[in-house]
Motif scaffolding. Structure first.
Motif, PDB file in Angstrom:
ATOM      1  N   GLY A  48       1.507  -1.295   0.196  1.00 47.41           N
ATOM      2  CA  GLY A  48       0.146  -0.035  -0.236  1.00 47.41           C
ATOM      3  C   GLY A  48       0.756   2.210   0.056  1.00 47.41           C
ATOM      4  O   GLY A  48       1.912   1.322   0.056  1.00 47.41           O
ATOM      5  N   ILE A  58      -3.694   9.097   4.845  1.00 47.26           N
ATOM      6  CA  ILE A  58      -4.650   7.820   4.548  1.00 47.26           C
ATOM      7  C   ILE A  58      -3.520   6.921   3.987  1.00 47.26           C
ATOM      8  O   ILE A  58      -3.463   7.061   2.690  1.00 47.26           O
ATOM      9  CB  ILE A  58      -5.321   9.045   3.949  1.00 47.26           C
ATOM     10  N   TYR A  60      -3.418   3.184   1.405  1.00 47.61           N
ATOM     11  CA  TYR A  60      -4.699   2.721   0.460  1.00 47.61           C
ATOM     12  C   TYR A  60      -3.655   1.876  -0.917  1.00 47.61           C
ATOM     13  O   TYR A  60      -2.460   2.547  -0.626  1.00 47.61           O
ATOM     14  CB  TYR A  60      -5.157   4.634  -0.610  1.00 47.61           C
ATOM     15  N   ASP A  62      -3.718   0.676  -4.573  1.00 48.10           N
ATOM     16  CA  ASP A  62      -3.813   1.213  -6.317  1.00 48.10           C
ATOM     17  C   ASP A  62      -3.614  -0.224  -6.904  1.00 48.10           C
ATOM     18  O   ASP A  62      -1.923   0.583  -6.879  1.00 48.10           O
ATOM     19  CB  ASP A  62      -3.263   2.379  -6.110  1.00 48.10           C
ATOM     20  N   SER A  83      -9.398  -1.891   4.971  1.00 51.22           N
ATOM     21  CA  SER A  83      -9.568  -2.455   3.488  1.00 51.22           C
ATOM     22  C   SER A  83      -8.993  -3.753   3.447  1.00 51.22           C
ATOM     23  O   SER A  83      -9.459  -4.573   2.357  1.00 51.22           O
ATOM     24  CB  SER A  83      -8.880  -1.288   2.826  1.00 51.22           C
ATOM     25  N   LEU A 103      -9.049   1.905   0.653  1.00 56.91           N
ATOM     26  CA  LEU A 103      -8.631   2.759   0.882  1.00 56.91           C
ATOM     27  C   LEU A 103      -9.050   2.062   3.139  1.00 56.91           C
ATOM     28  O   LEU A 103      -9.802   1.383   2.695  1.00 56.91           O
ATOM     29  CB  LEU A 103      -9.053   4.541   1.763  1.00 56.91           C
ATOM     30  N   ASP A 104      -7.804   2.695   3.779  1.00 59.67           N
ATOM     31  CA  ASP A 104      -7.835   2.675   5.549  1.00 59.67           C
ATOM     32  C   ASP A 104      -9.759   4.263   5.174  1.00 59.67           C
ATOM     33  O   ASP A 104      -8.534   5.194   5.304  1.00 59.67           O
ATOM     34  CB  ASP A 104      -7.417   2.767   6.094  1.00 59.67           C
ATOM     35  N   SER A 111      -3.982   3.860   8.466  1.00 62.42           N
ATOM     36  CA  SER A 111      -4.438   5.006   8.656  1.00 62.42           C
ATOM     37  C   SER A 111      -4.256   5.812   9.166  1.00 62.42           C
ATOM     38  O   SER A 111      -4.453   5.161  11.135  1.00 62.42           O
ATOM     39  CB  SER A 111      -5.786   5.966   7.804  1.00 62.42           C
ATOM     40  N   LEU A 131      -8.699  11.144  -2.109  1.00 69.01           N
ATOM     41  CA  LEU A 131      -8.173  10.173  -2.993  1.00 69.01           C
ATOM     42  C   LEU A 131      -8.139  10.081  -4.433  1.00 69.01           C
ATOM     43  O   LEU A 131      -6.982  10.514  -5.193  1.00 69.01           O
ATOM     44  CB  LEU A 131      -8.205   8.131  -2.066  1.00 69.01           C
TER      45      LEU A 131
END
Length: 336
Positions: A48, A58, A60, A62, A83, A103-104, A111, A131
């Protein structure tokens, strides 16, 4: 004289017992070191990234997936997890979508978990918008998949999208699952109610809740045949405890009151939108019980299609029946 001495001796013994009980309890209350991340969670964390939202970090993920597709799916998790709830369907989603993003939320998972802080659904929706801007997806049509707490964040994003609010997401579709969309059919757990409404008890309960209490609470919202493994329970607990997340649970739980307060805005968005909608529902859910919840949903949200999973699937359908969840979701995505 002897009875007085006996009383004094008893009192002394009583105080020794009280001290023996209270000292470790106090130690526990003041600080329990967070548990170590398992290899599975370490891996999730390591692949992440983080971005800054109003000075907060934050977390996340992807993933770039299917070539030849430009479709993007964004996954919004529930309370009190993270997440990592999407880990069982992550790979199949990357085979269908060009980008899979999760995301968290602020206060969850990896996060930041500021305290004191007034956590709100509105702020979490702004986190998602930020985001999307950060990833350069602002002008891309995105598909949202949400669960539980994430459902309410999704409704706020839907409201903003339909009202052309600045920074809004352009929604291609929305798939909800097992969230308390309607306060009238939602039954929060006892501990949740105590934490959200009791300013006196909440700070004590958040510190004294341990793994066993957490495991019992989470286990109660899974079906009897689809219980998490011990390692999975431990991962959920670890991600909650990361950055002292257990100490902000009572603040986050204000979302239950926010749902009631803003029912018209969020349910209104759901009933009036033209964005394609689908509901994937585990019917054994004690929080949003069958058949009241799904009847209310179908009565109010007539444009939506619905998948009711097997009768033994409960509140976490994406973890309890990942195959059924994916099958329902792909059928929906291919239907428009």
């Amino acid at each position: 004289q002897s009875s007085r001495e006996r009383l004094r001796k008893n009192m002394k013994e009583w105080w020794i017992h009280v001290t023996l009980v209270c000292v470790p309890l106090l130690a526990v209350y003041l600080h329990i070191p967070p548990p170590q991340l398992s290899p599975a969670l370490q891996k999730w964390h390591s692949v992440g990234e983080v971005f800054q939202f109003r000075g907060r970090e934050i977390f996340y993920r992807d993933s770039h997936g299917a070539l030849g597709s430009s479709d993007v799916v964004i996954l919004l998790h529930g309370f009190p997890t993270s997440s990592h709830d999407w880990n069982k369907i992550w790979e199949p989603l990357t085979q269908r979508f060009n980008r899979v993003v999760a995301l968290d939320f602020l206060g969850f998972g990896f996060s930041d978990k500021p305290r004191p802080h007034k956590y709100s659904i509105f702020e979490q929706a702004s986190v998602v918008e930020a985001l999307v801007a950060h990833l350069g997806l602002s002008h891309q049509r995105v598909n949202l998949v949400s669960h539980d707490y994430g459902d309410t964040v999704a409704l706020e994003l839907l409201y903003r999208s339909d009202h052309n609010r600045t920074g809004h997401l352009t929604l291609n579709s929305l798939c909800l699952s097992n969230g308390g969309l309607f306060p009238e059919t939602n039954h929060p757990r006892l501990l949740q109610t105590l934490l959200k409404d009791s300013s006196f008890l909440a700070p004590v309960l958040t510190r004294l809740t341990n793994f066993r209490i957490f495991q019992k609470g989470i286990g109660d919202v899974f079906g009897p045949y689809t219980q998490p493994t011990y390692a999975e329970f431990w991962d959920m607990w670890t991600s909650l405890r990361y950055n002292d997340g257990n100490l902000v649970v009572d603040s986050i739980l204000q979302y239950i009151n926010q749902r009631l307060q803003h029912r018209e805005r969020w349910v209104g968005a759901l009933t009036s939108t033209f964005v394609p909608l689908h509901m994937i529902y585990g019917p054994l859910d004690p929080v949003n019980p069958h058949p009241q919840f799904i009847r209310r949903y179908q009565q109010l949200v007539q444009r939506s299609t619905v998948t009711v999973l097997d009768e033994h699937i409960s509140h976490y359908p994406q973890l309890e029946d990942p195959t059924g969840f994916l099958s329902a979701y792909f059928n929906f995505i291919h239907s428009f």
